[in-house]
Each structure stands twice: as C-alpha cells, then as structure tokens.
Motif scaffolding. Structure first.
Motif, short mmCIF file in Angstrom:
data_model
loop_
_atom_site.label_atom_id
_atom_site.label_comp_id
_atom_site.label_asym_id
_atom_site.label_seq_id
_atom_site.Cartn_x
_atom_site.Cartn_y
_atom_site.Cartn_z
N VAL A 179 9.53 3.05 3.69
CA VAL A 179 9.31 4.47 3.77
C VAL A 179 9.90 5.11 2.52
CG1 VAL A 179 11.40 5.00 5.07
CG2 VAL A 179 9.38 6.41 5.35
N GLU A 180 9.23 6.15 2.01
CA GLU A 180 9.75 6.81 0.83
C GLU A 180 10.09 8.26 1.17
OE1 GLU A 180 6.73 6.53 -2.19
OE2 GLU A 180 5.33 7.79 -1.10
N ASP A 221 4.06 7.38 3.59
CA ASP A 221 4.17 8.50 2.67
C ASP A 221 5.29 9.46 3.06
OD1 ASP A 221 2.89 9.77 0.27
OD2 ASP A 221 2.85 11.46 1.67
N ARG A 222 5.87 10.04 2.02
CA ARG A 222 6.98 10.98 2.16
C ARG A 222 6.64 12.17 3.07
NH1 ARG A 222 8.65 15.10 -1.37
NH2 ARG A 222 6.98 14.74 -2.86
N ILE A 269 0.86 -1.18 0.00
CA ILE A 269 0.00 0.00 0.00
C ILE A 269 0.90 1.23 0.00
CG2 ILE A 269 -1.80 1.29 1.18
CD1 ILE A 269 -3.15 -1.13 1.89
N ASP A 270 0.77 2.01 -1.06
CA ASP A 270 1.61 3.18 -1.32
C ASP A 270 1.04 4.41 -0.60
OD1 ASP A 270 3.61 4.65 -2.48
OD2 ASP A 270 2.92 4.40 -4.54
N ASP A 271 1.88 5.38 -0.36
CA ASP A 271 1.45 6.66 0.22
C ASP A 271 0.63 6.44 1.49
OD1 ASP A 271 2.59 7.66 -2.07
OD2 ASP A 271 0.69 7.98 -3.10
N PHE A 272 1.01 5.41 2.26
CA PHE A 272 0.20 5.05 3.41
C PHE A 272 0.15 6.19 4.42
CE2 PHE A 272 -0.87 3.11 7.47
CZ PHE A 272 -2.01 2.41 7.11
N GLY A 273 -1.04 6.43 4.93
CA GLY A 273 -1.22 7.48 5.93
C GLY A 273 -1.87 8.73 5.35
#
Ligand code: C2E
Ligand code: MG
Ligand code: MG
Ligand code: MG
Length: 290
Positions: free
Chosen positions: A244-245, A211-212, A187-191
């Motif tokens: 983390v990205e 998410d960044r 799951i991308d950009d989580f949060g």
C-alpha cells in the motif's frame, strides 16, 4: 431578437475558438520549453533518483525502496514530477531516460551493497511508452541487469493497470519473460484503473500496490476500508503480495496492518530521499521504531 442572439452566439463561438487556439498554443509552447530544458538536463546532475523506503509490516524492517525521478531545474528548482514526467512520457525522451532510470537504480542497489547495506529490493516505474516496444523492454532489462550485476529478484518493476490492459496478450508474454528472469512484477495504483478481474487472474504478477486514494480517509469513509479489505483478500487469494502506498498516519498504519497488508510506503515513514539518506534510514530505522 432571435437573429441577434444567433449572431451573438456565433461571434462568441468564434472568440472562444480563437481563445482556445491561443491557449492551446500557449500550452504547447510551455510543454516544448520544458521538453527542451529536459533535453539539456539529460545526463547532468539535474536529474536524479530519490528513494522512498518500503517497510515490511510484520517486521517493520525496511526491505526495499521505490526509485522516484527528481528534477532540479537550474532556475526553477525542484519541479514536481506531475509536471514533467507526463512530458517525458509523451516525447522521445522516454527511451534514453527510461533506460537511464533503470540503470541508475540497479547501479545504486549495487553501491549500497558494496557499502555493506543488506540487499534491498528496488522498485522502478515503467511508462506505457516503454512497454509498447515489447521486445526491446525485455532486452533492456536483461542488458541492464547484466551490466550492473544487480540481482534480478531484487528488481521490482511497477506497471499500471492501464499498461496491463493496453494489449493483454502481448503484456502477458512480456511479464512472463521478465518473471522468467526472476524480476518481480507489481501493479501500481491498483484500484484506480479498469482491470477486469478476469484478466487479473491471467496476469503473471507478484504484487498489487493499493493506490493512495483508498488510504487517505480510511478512518472517515467505511467504504474505503471495505475496498482495501477486498483488495487485500483478492490479492492474497491470487497469491500475490499486497502493498500500500500513501500511509501518512499511525492510525492508517495500524488499520492496514490489522487488515494484513504485507508492505507499506508513505510519508509516515519517509518521503523519497537521496541515496545516502536512504542508506542512513536503513542503518538507523530498520526496524522502524514504534
Ligand atoms: P507512483 O509510482 O504511484 O509513486 C508514488 C507517488 O506517491 C510518489 O509521488 C510519492 O512521492 C507519492 N507518495 C508516497 N507516499 C505518499 C504519502 O504518504 N503522501 C503523499 N501525498 N504522497 C505520497 P511522485 O514522486 O511525485 O511521483 C508521482 C508519479 O510520477 C509516480 O506515481 C509515477 O507514476 C511517476 N514517476 C515518478 N518517478 C518516475 C520514474 O522514474 N519513472 C516513471 N515512469 N514514472 C515515474
Ligand atoms: Mg510506483
Ligand atoms: Mg503508485
Ligand atoms: Mg500513484
């Protein structure tokens, strides 16, 4: 005077309306122009994938990458993804292009292996539009893995919370099928979205990617640090790995490692680079020098 004010506001309203329509026209036209240029770009070297390294925290080794679409426009040069990806996603281009992206990434994975690189995980982003045709996405992934011979467990598909929440039961079914093939789901950009924790525990996912935006000022805002800590704990208690990205500094890296993040991505290591440069990074910077 009241009449005059009324008259004025009506006239202004009308002007605003015309202005609004004119502006919308301009936007629609600009979008159409980009869409046409993208149509021309399809199948040419204008469109290519770049790869951003994914570094395992404990070993500092490059264990994979995220494939990110890049467009080198004949007159405009590199177009920022934020400018053209939403246009792709809202047009019929997403069908053929979405397929090309996945195929290209898997093919590249095989090429690296043929060149003697150790097996790399490759993360590919899926758009909501691709996810809507639930049967065809499963068939597409199976097909491409078959055609390219790329190992399913090296393929990581990134979906956003938005996709996951669109149609919970259908999504769970698709994710289960993909996972049954061995594909890794993250799951991308989580949060940043709205996933309810209640659903989250039902989703068959392998990874959460923080998410960044939470990383940016970890040092400045204790709240962000607390959120990151909470997500890591949540992820681990649901038995998912946590990525983390957007790591840009050594301080962020140290903080996130201390807080048990499993894998990281960010400009601190490298931005997304062409395939040959990525291979060079793996050969020269894995493990990543301190
Ligand atoms: P994303 O999937 O969340 O990808 C991560 C984005 O964060 C990438 O932006 C990457 O370059 C950027 N990034 C990574 N580390 C850092 C950092 O340390 N600092 C900063 N400032 N940025 C960092 P990019 O390539 O511009 O892509 C933006 C979004 O466009 C992606 O977000 C993804 O949603 C979408 N996208 C890109 N390529 C594709 C694709 O092939 N298919 C689909 N469906 N969407 C894509
Ligand atoms: Mg992504
Ligand atoms: Mg992301
Ligand atoms: Mg993002």
């Amino acid at each position: 005077n009241a009449d005059l004010a009324m008259f004025r506001s009506k006239a202004e309203g009308r002007n605003n309306y015309h202005f609004y329509v004119a502006q919308m026209d301009a936007e629609v036209r600009a979008r159409k122009l980009i869409e046409n240029d993208l149509r021309q770009a399809l199948g040419t070297e204008q469109l290519e994938l770049h790869y951003q390294p994914l570094v395992e925290m404990s070993s500092r080794r490059i264990v994979g990458c995220e494939a990110l679409l890049r467009w080198n426009h004949p007159t405009r040069g590199w177009v920022p993804p934020g400018e053209f990806i939403p246009i792709i996603e809202r047009s019929d281009l997403i069908g053929p292009l979405g397929r090309w992206i996945l195929h290209r990434a898997c093919q590249q994975g095989r090429e690296w292996q043929r060149d003697g690189l150790e097996p790399m995980k490759i993360a590919v982003n899926l758009s909501p539009a691709q996810f809507k045709q639930t049967q065809s996405i499963i068939a597409m992934v199976a097909d491409i893995l078959d055609q390219t011979g790329f190992a399913p467990d090296q393929l990581q598909l990134e979906i956003t919370e938005g996709i996951a929440m669109q149609n919970v039961d259908a999504t769970i079914e698709v994710l289960q099928s993909l996972r049954a093939m061995g594909v890794v789901i993250s799951i991308d950009d989580f949060g940043t979205g709205y996933s309810s924790l209640n659903y989250l525990k039902r989703f068959p996912v392998d990874k959460l990617k923080i998410d960044r935006s939470f990383v940016v000022d970890i040092g400045l805002h204790p709240d962000n640090a607390a959120v990151v800590e909470a997500i890591v704990n949540l992820g681990h208690s649901l038995r998912t790995r946590v990525n983390v990205e957007g790591i840009e500094t050594k301080e962020q890296l140290d903080f996130l490692q201390a807080h048990k993040v499993d894998e990281a991505q960010g400009f601190y290591f490298s931005k997304a680079v062409p395939a040959d440069q990525f291979a060079h990074l793996v050969r020269t910077k894995s493990p990543w020098p301190a």
